[in-house]
Design a protein around this motif. Structure first.
Motif, short mmCIF file in Angstrom:
data_model
loop_
_atom_site.label_atom_id
_atom_site.label_comp_id
_atom_site.label_asym_id
_atom_site.label_seq_id
_atom_site.Cartn_x
_atom_site.Cartn_y
_atom_site.Cartn_z
N VAL A 184 0.83 -1.21 0.00
CA VAL A 184 0.00 0.00 0.00
C VAL A 184 0.87 1.26 0.00
CG1 VAL A 184 -1.84 -1.20 1.27
CG2 VAL A 184 -0.26 0.30 2.51
N LYS A 185 2.10 1.12 0.53
CA LYS A 185 2.98 2.29 0.58
C LYS A 185 3.38 2.77 -0.81
CE LYS A 185 4.68 1.09 5.17
NZ LYS A 185 5.78 0.56 5.97
N GLY A 186 3.29 1.86 -1.79
CA GLY A 186 3.63 2.22 -3.16
C GLY A 186 2.49 2.87 -3.94
N LEU A 187 1.30 2.94 -3.33
CA LEU A 187 0.17 3.57 -4.05
C LEU A 187 0.40 5.06 -4.17
CD1 LEU A 187 -3.20 2.11 -2.63
CD2 LEU A 187 -2.31 1.85 -4.95
N LYS A 188 0.25 5.58 -5.38
CA LYS A 188 0.36 7.02 -5.60
C LYS A 188 -0.95 7.68 -5.20
CE LYS A 188 3.92 7.30 -9.04
NZ LYS A 188 4.07 5.99 -9.69
N TYR A 189 -0.93 9.03 -5.06
CA TYR A 189 -2.15 9.75 -4.71
C TYR A 189 -3.25 9.46 -5.74
CZ TYR A 189 -5.15 13.08 -2.49
OH TYR A 189 -6.20 13.64 -1.83
N PHE A 190 -4.42 9.07 -5.27
CA PHE A 190 -5.57 8.67 -6.09
C PHE A 190 -5.36 7.33 -6.80
CE2 PHE A 190 -7.25 13.31 -6.61
CZ PHE A 190 -8.13 13.14 -5.59
#
Ligand code: THG
Length: 372
Positions: free
Chosen positions: A171-177
């Motif tokens: 989840v830490k790799g998810l970009k904004y939006f």
């Protein structure tokens, strides 16, 4: 006397309604015809948990309008002011929607689920009706419907640690939006890095309305170690950080505004080769000059305890030059702050502005957003 709004069978309930009642919700508001918690009885503690810890919010009233079918992409593009040609599956975008006069009628988050399947995660107006009418009138081959989807927001500086504990470090790799289809102990949901605060966080788009209480309980239990609190989209934080509230800052029926006025001008792509709803009107509005802008206000005097409706902002000679749309006392800035509109010709240093609050004049000054 304190007024109450009755909660009857004709008021739509969130799938988290039972969980929020059990958690002690003290006040509701109505958004997209659905009850949405406003607070749980301790606004200061709720603000603090958002700023320094982690908060969980029932934001199921951010309803999804799903658009699918062969012409889904064409319809989405025609409805929104942004050029989405670079938008990919798994990405979200903040997409203003205007009517044909260029008036803002919603400011949803768009999720691109598949090449021809999208969600508009809408603010408080009936975009499902608007989208189906426009699709039918244009002969577009799409299906427009409301899926069984209910967002739960997890916001605050400790949100990422908590969400990583629940879902894994990816989840830490998810970009904004950015978002991903996943599940939590078998509960289907889309996890996205988003939410209506500037403190960072995620939204869990629950895809099974029968499991709202179960999802709430899992997040609550895992969040206990981080001091999680139930809360709600926070007016104080959103005013401090300058987030747009369609409804409070502008609404077609009460304070119609165009996206340039409400600070969403950078999301209007007038150079797009294709047409979109409101394009011609917005070109004209821009060419004629933008008449007012969205600003922060500082309001002098005693702490504002409740702010029920917008107030005209006037000059010392009684001329109305602006609107204070929402105001609140901010402990962080040790004063009353608000947001609203001001006429373009009034500059930031104006010293003769005031509003009438509870029959008494209060001096106001203009501040750039966000408050810093
Ligand atoms: N999350 C989801 N749905 C929503 C909201 C949300 N629907 C209703 C409402 N909120 C839609 N309005 C907004 C307003 C601002 C933002 C998101 C939704 C937002 N703005 C950032 C900002 O202004 O700094 C980023 C904008 C940008 O990328 O340009 O996040 O909160 N699911």
């Amino acid at each position: 006397m304190t007024q109450q709004i009755g909660i009857g069978p004709n008021t739509r309930k969130s799938v988290y309604f039972d969980a929020t009642i059990a958690a002690g919700v003290a006040s509701f508001s109505v958004y997209n015809h659905m009850l949405i918690p406003a607070h749980f009885g301790d606004p200061q503690a709720e603000y603090d948990s958002l700023m320094t810890g982690v908060a969980m919010w029932d934001v199921a009233a951010q309803r999804q309008v799903e658009i699918s079918g062969p012409d889904a992409r064409a319809l989405i593009q025609y409805l929104t002011t942004r050029d989405l040609s670079k938008t990919r599956i798994g990405q979200g975008r903040y997409v203003p929607i205007c009517d044909h006069a260029g008036t803002l009628i919603n400011d949803p988050v768009l999720l691109m689920l598949e090449e021809n399947r999208y969600w508009l995660s809408i603010a408080d107006s009936d975009i499902g009706l608007w989208a189906s009418a426009i699709a039918a009138e244009r002969g577009l081959d799409v299906r427009v419907h409301e899926p069984d989807v209910s967002p739960l927001a997890i916001q605050g500086p400790k949100a990422e640690t908590l969400v990583a504990e629940l879902f894994g470090d990816w989840v830490k790799g998810l970009k904004y939006f950015g978002f991903k289809q996943t599940d939590l102990q078998g509960i289907p949901l889309i996890l996205s890095r988003s939410g209506w605060s500037k403190q960072g966080g995620f939204e869990l788009y629950l895809q099974d309305g029968s499991r709202g209480s179960e999802l709430w309980a899992i997040v609550k239990a895992a969040g206990a170690a981080y001091g999680i609190r139930p809360g709600a989209p926070n007016d104080l934080e959103r005013i401090e950080s300058g987030l747009v509230s369609y409804g409070a800052d502008g609404r077609i029926q009460t304070n119609p505004c165009n996206p340039f006025e409400i600070s969403l001008g950078k999301l209007v792509d007038l150079d797009r080769p294709d047409d979109f709803v409101g394009k011609a009107a917005l070109q004209k509005i821009k060419a004629e000059g933008i008449k007012r802008r969205r600003v922060g206000y500082v309001i002098a005097g005693a702490a504002i305890e409740s702010f029920q409706h917008s107030l005209p902002v006037q000059t010392s000679d009684g001329q109305i030059v602006g609107l204070l749309s929402e105001a609140v006392y901010s402990p962080r800035f040790v004063g009353n702050i608000g947001v609203g509109m001001i006429a373009s010709e009034i500059d930031e240093g104006a010293t003769d502005l005031s509003v009438m609050l509870d029959q008494a004049p209060r001096k106001v000054t203009i501040q750039p957003l966000p408050f810093e």
